[in-house]
Design a protein around this motif. Structure first.
Motif, PDB file in Angstrom:
ATOM      1  N   PHE A 138       0.891  -1.150   0.121  1.00  0.00           N
ATOM      2  CA  PHE A 138       0.151   0.099  -0.124  1.00  0.00           C
ATOM      3  C   PHE A 138       0.954   1.079  -0.056  1.00  0.00           C
ATOM      4  CE2 PHE A 138      -1.864   3.165   2.934  1.00  0.00           C
ATOM      5  CZ  PHE A 138      -2.582   3.734   2.018  1.00  0.00           C
ATOM      6  N   ALA A 139       0.562   2.326  -0.947  1.00  0.00           N
ATOM      7  CA  ALA A 139       1.299   3.416  -1.032  1.00  0.00           C
ATOM      8  C   ALA A 139       0.247   4.762  -0.907  1.00  0.00           C
ATOM      9  CB  ALA A 139       2.081   3.576  -2.221  1.00  0.00           C
ATOM     10  N   PRO A 140       0.702   5.732  -0.730  1.00  0.00           N
ATOM     11  CA  PRO A 140      -0.266   6.999  -0.594  1.00  0.00           C
ATOM     12  C   PRO A 140      -0.695   7.136  -2.266  1.00  0.00           C
ATOM     13  CG  PRO A 140       1.680   7.584   0.479  1.00  0.00           C
ATOM     14  CD  PRO A 140       1.978   6.180  -0.162  1.00  0.00           C
ATOM     15  N   GLY A 141      -2.200   7.444  -2.109  1.00  0.00           N
ATOM     16  CA  GLY A 141      -2.696   7.599  -3.767  1.00  0.00           C
ATOM     17  C   GLY A 141      -3.361   6.180  -4.173  1.00  0.00           C
ATOM     18  N   ASP A 142      -3.195   5.083  -3.501  1.00  0.00           N
ATOM     19  CA  ASP A 142      -3.718   3.725  -3.886  1.00  0.00           C
ATOM     20  C   ASP A 142      -5.421   3.938  -3.481  1.00  0.00           C
ATOM     21  OD1 ASP A 142      -1.722   2.586  -5.004  1.00  0.00           O
ATOM     22  OD2 ASP A 142      -1.071   1.492  -3.167  1.00  0.00           O
ATOM     23  N   ALA A 143      -6.169   3.349  -4.191  1.00  0.00           N
ATOM     24  CA  ALA A 143      -7.503   2.840  -3.878  1.00  0.00           C
ATOM     25  C   ALA A 143      -7.573   1.660  -2.991  1.00  0.00           C
ATOM     26  CB  ALA A 143      -8.446   2.918  -5.220  1.00  0.00           C
ATOM     27  N   VAL A 144      -8.194   1.767  -2.104  1.00  0.00           N
ATOM     28  CA  VAL A 144      -8.063   0.526  -1.005  1.00  0.00           C
ATOM     29  C   VAL A 144      -9.553   0.084  -0.817  1.00  0.00           C
ATOM     30  CG1 VAL A 144      -7.633  -0.363   1.404  1.00  0.00           C
ATOM     31  CG2 VAL A 144      -6.123   1.243   0.236  1.00  0.00           C
ATOM     32  N   LEU A 145      -9.924  -1.089  -0.874  1.00  0.00           N
ATOM     33  CA  LEU A 145     -11.176  -1.810  -0.397  1.00  0.00           C
ATOM     34  C   LEU A 145     -10.874  -2.592   0.886  1.00  0.00           C
ATOM     35  CD1 LEU A 145     -13.928  -3.071  -2.626  1.00  0.00           C
ATOM     36  CD2 LEU A 145     -13.238  -4.130  -0.446  1.00  0.00           C
ATOM     37  N   VAL A 146     -11.536  -2.309   1.954  1.00  0.00           N
ATOM     38  CA  VAL A 146     -11.410  -3.260   3.186  1.00  0.00           C
ATOM     39  C   VAL A 146     -12.592  -4.135   3.315  1.00  0.00           C
ATOM     40  CG1 VAL A 146     -11.133  -3.420   5.708  1.00  0.00           C
ATOM     41  CG2 VAL A 146     -10.052  -1.447   4.412  1.00  0.00           C
ATOM     42  N   ALA A 157      -7.627  -1.141  10.016  1.00  0.00           N
ATOM     43  CA  ALA A 157      -7.252  -0.943   8.628  1.00  0.00           C
ATOM     44  C   ALA A 157      -7.909   0.420   7.678  1.00  0.00           C
ATOM     45  CB  ALA A 157      -7.754  -2.072   7.796  1.00  0.00           C
ATOM     46  N   VAL A 158      -9.176   0.605   8.129  1.00  0.00           N
ATOM     47  CA  VAL A 158      -9.728   1.969   7.435  1.00  0.00           C
ATOM     48  C   VAL A 158      -8.992   3.172   7.924  1.00  0.00           C
ATOM     49  CG1 VAL A 158     -11.481   3.325   7.736  1.00  0.00           C
ATOM     50  CG2 VAL A 158     -12.090   0.772   7.144  1.00  0.00           C
ATOM     51  N   GLN A 159      -8.845   3.135   9.274  1.00  0.00           N
ATOM     52  CA  GLN A 159      -8.003   4.444   9.897  1.00  0.00           C
ATOM     53  C   GLN A 159      -6.538   4.481   9.088  1.00  0.00           C
ATOM     54  OE1 GLN A 159      -8.715   5.270  14.268  1.00  0.00           O
ATOM     55  NE2 GLN A 159      -9.762   3.338  14.076  1.00  0.00           N
ATOM     56  N   LEU A 160      -5.990   3.289   9.156  1.00  0.00           N
ATOM     57  CA  LEU A 160      -4.333   3.426   8.692  1.00  0.00           C
ATOM     58  C   LEU A 160      -4.379   3.678   7.067  1.00  0.00           C
ATOM     59  CD1 LEU A 160      -3.237   0.329  10.588  1.00  0.00           C
ATOM     60  CD2 LEU A 160      -2.714   2.786  10.979  1.00  0.00           C
ATOM     61  N   ALA A 161      -5.412   3.345   6.310  1.00  0.00           N
ATOM     62  CA  ALA A 161      -5.554   3.709   4.939  1.00  0.00           C
ATOM     63  C   ALA A 161      -5.737   4.884   4.719  1.00  0.00           C
ATOM     64  CB  ALA A 161      -6.247   2.788   4.376  1.00  0.00           C
ATOM     65  N   ALA A 162      -6.747   5.537   5.599  1.00  0.00           N
ATOM     66  CA  ALA A 162      -7.136   6.790   5.152  1.00  0.00           C
ATOM     67  C   ALA A 162      -5.954   7.741   5.565  1.00  0.00           C
ATOM     68  CB  ALA A 162      -8.334   7.164   6.267  1.00  0.00           C
ATOM     69  N   ARG A 163      -5.379   7.370   6.782  1.00  0.00           N
ATOM     70  CA  ARG A 163      -4.257   8.406   7.201  1.00  0.00           C
ATOM     71  C   ARG A 163      -2.932   8.318   6.424  1.00  0.00           C
ATOM     72  NH1 ARG A 163      -5.557   8.020  13.777  1.00  0.00           N
ATOM     73  NH2 ARG A 163      -7.580   8.606  13.669  1.00  0.00           N
ATOM     74  N   GLY A 164      -2.831   7.092   5.684  1.00  0.00           N
ATOM     75  CA  GLY A 164      -1.756   6.879   4.884  1.00  0.00           C
ATOM     76  C   GLY A 164      -1.897   7.462   3.642  1.00  0.00           C
ATOM     77  N   GLY A 165      -2.951   8.113   3.403  1.00  0.00           N
ATOM     78  CA  GLY A 165      -3.012   8.879   1.816  1.00  0.00           C
ATOM     79  C   GLY A 165      -3.804   8.198   0.818  1.00  0.00           C
ATOM     80  N   GLU A 180     -22.056   4.126   8.256  1.00  0.00           N
ATOM     81  CA  GLU A 180     -21.793   5.624   8.720  1.00  0.00           C
ATOM     82  C   GLU A 180     -20.708   5.444   9.914  1.00  0.00           C
ATOM     83  OE1 GLU A 180     -23.033   8.467   7.405  1.00  0.00           O
ATOM     84  OE2 GLU A 180     -23.476   6.930   5.726  1.00  0.00           O
ATOM     85  N   ARG A 181     -20.770   4.582  10.629  1.00  0.00           N
ATOM     86  CA  ARG A 181     -19.709   4.580  11.809  1.00  0.00           C
ATOM     87  C   ARG A 181     -18.441   4.305  11.008  1.00  0.00           C
ATOM     88  NH1 ARG A 181     -21.019   0.738  16.837  1.00  0.00           N
ATOM     89  NH2 ARG A 181     -19.204   2.137  17.411  1.00  0.00           N
ATOM     90  N   LEU A 182     -18.210   3.600   9.984  1.00  0.00           N
ATOM     91  CA  LEU A 182     -16.817   3.608   9.252  1.00  0.00           C
ATOM     92  C   LEU A 182     -16.462   4.807   8.359  1.00  0.00           C
ATOM     93  CD1 LEU A 182     -17.529  -0.085   7.884  1.00  0.00           C
ATOM     94  CD2 LEU A 182     -15.772   0.822   9.715  1.00  0.00           C
ATOM     95  N   ARG A 183     -17.437   5.607   8.046  1.00  0.00           N
ATOM     96  CA  ARG A 183     -17.116   6.702   7.585  1.00  0.00           C
ATOM     97  C   ARG A 183     -16.465   7.828   8.690  1.00  0.00           C
ATOM     98  NH1 ARG A 183     -19.243   8.116   2.571  1.00  0.00           N
ATOM     99  NH2 ARG A 183     -20.883   6.707   1.861  1.00  0.00           N
ATOM    100  N   GLY A 184     -16.867   7.752   9.630  1.00  0.00           N
ATOM    101  CA  GLY A 184     -16.672   8.497  10.760  1.00  0.00           C
ATOM    102  C   GLY A 184     -15.043   7.932  10.893  1.00  0.00           C
ATOM    103  N   LEU A 185     -14.738   6.931  10.453  1.00  0.00           N
ATOM    104  CA  LEU A 185     -13.129   6.618  10.926  1.00  0.00           C
ATOM    105  C   LEU A 185     -12.471   6.800   9.609  1.00  0.00           C
ATOM    106  CD1 LEU A 185     -14.001   3.324  12.916  1.00  0.00           C
ATOM    107  CD2 LEU A 185     -13.181   5.253  13.755  1.00  0.00           C
ATOM    108  N   GLY A 186     -12.726   7.067   8.515  1.00  0.00           N
ATOM    109  CA  GLY A 186     -12.139   7.489   7.355  1.00  0.00           C
ATOM    110  C   GLY A 186     -12.685   6.824   6.253  1.00  0.00           C
TER     111      GLY A 186
END
Length: 322
Positions: A138-146, A157-165, A180-186
């Motif tokens: 995983f690198a900044p700019g990647d599109a991620v699906l959890v 994983a949601v938080q780390l991916a969002a904060r990782g760019g 909606e709760r997951l949106r709140g995490l990123g």
């Protein structure tokens, strides 16, 4: 001491509260007076009998992570550990007890302002999420699906991916409320368990990384969602094993250079695991990483915790307290 054992494999009713002798630490080990015990997906799989082929037998004590105070140390362990608050990994079992044994290589001292409950909500799950994303390059700019994002690993994983760019953090989950709760995490896009959902017209044309906690029969369809060069990493199998021929999806897309891999923390050096956990505990203590605890129950209600896991009710981590 009070402990939980699997008296009969199958449903949560096979769990029983028993009295066991208090353990003594062997060389290189510590005994932890537990304050909190994490309940994870692997615990329910072991209890169900799904992993019997790996040598688990009835009488097994489930639980793999605890937090509490070091009560005693074995030969070769610095006595200064005694009395310190730690998180500990107990292996594939042995955690659902009042006093747990862990290798000194598998304990991490806790910040003073991090609770034992919060520690077991991220100790194992946070490491799997971090190193699983790293395994997927995983690198900044990647599109991620959890996939299966509402559990302990997923919410981190949601938080780390969002904060990782990440350019996109899509999630699969079972309900709009969880989404909606997951949106709140990123999370930026919420899909149902099959991977369908909102705004498909403006969805990215595939994902660079799929972090899969579920596996099961649906895994092959998520290989189809990878972009050219995309990577799917299975970090769990709470939905069971994938079809035996799932690799044919990769071969059918040969020219897209897709990759599939599994990931286990067993392949990460102990020193690297400890360093990462210490950093994540510190981040949680200062509010830079959100801990998500679904419910805290007494140890003797372990069956209720497992039943909630089986029923898909849990968002985040179930925790037991002696």
């Amino acid at each position: 001491m009070k402990a939980i054992v699997i008296q009969a494999y199958g449903g949560p009713e096979g769990l029983a509260v028993v009295e066991l002798p208090a353990p003594e630490p062997a060389a290189g080990q510590v005994v932890i007076a537990t304050e909190a015990i994490g309940v994870g997906g692997v615990d329910t799989l072991i209890r169900s009998g799904a992993l019997a082929a790996y040598g688990f037998t009835e009488g097994h004590v489930p639980g793999s992570e605890v937090a509490g105070t070091v009560h005693a140390v074995g030969a070769g362990v610095d006595p200064a550990w005694t009395g310190r608050r730690v998180w500990g990994f107990t292996g594939t079992g042995g955690g659902c007890v009042e006093r747990a044994v862990a290798s000194v290589e598998d304990i991490v001292e806790l910040p003073a302002d991090l609770s034992a409950v919060d520690a077991v909500s991220i100790g194992s799950a946070g490491a799997v999420a971090h190193f699983g994303l790293a395994h997927a390059r995983f690198a900044p700019g990647d599109a991620v699906l959890v996939r299966g994002a509402a559990g302990g690993i997923g919410v981190l994983a949601v938080q780390l991916a969002a904060r990782g760019g990440a350019s996109e953090v899509a999630v699969t989950t079972s309900s709009p409320a969880r989404g909606e709760r997951l949106r709140g995490l990123g999370a930026t896009r919420v899909l149902d368990r099959s991977g369908e959902g909102e705004g498909e017209g403006d969805a990215p044309a595939g994902y660079d990384v799929v972090l899969d906690i579920v596996a099961g029969d649906g895994l092959p369809s998520f290989l189809d969602r990878l972009r050219p060069g995309g990577r799917l990493v299975a970090v769990g199998a709470v939905g069971g094993q994938p079809p035996a021929d799932f690799g044919m999806r990769l071969m059918a897309a040969f020219r897209s250079s897709l990759s599939f891999a599994t990931f286990s923390l067993d392949t990460v050096a102990p020193a690297d695991r400890r360093a990462l956990r210490a950093a994540q505990f510190a981040a949680a203590a200062r509010g830079a990483l959100t801990t998500v605890v679904h419910e805290v129950l007494p140890l003797d209600q372990a069956a209720r915790a497992h039943r909630a896991m089986d029923d898909g009710e849990v968002f985040g981590r179930m925790v037991l307290m002696p």
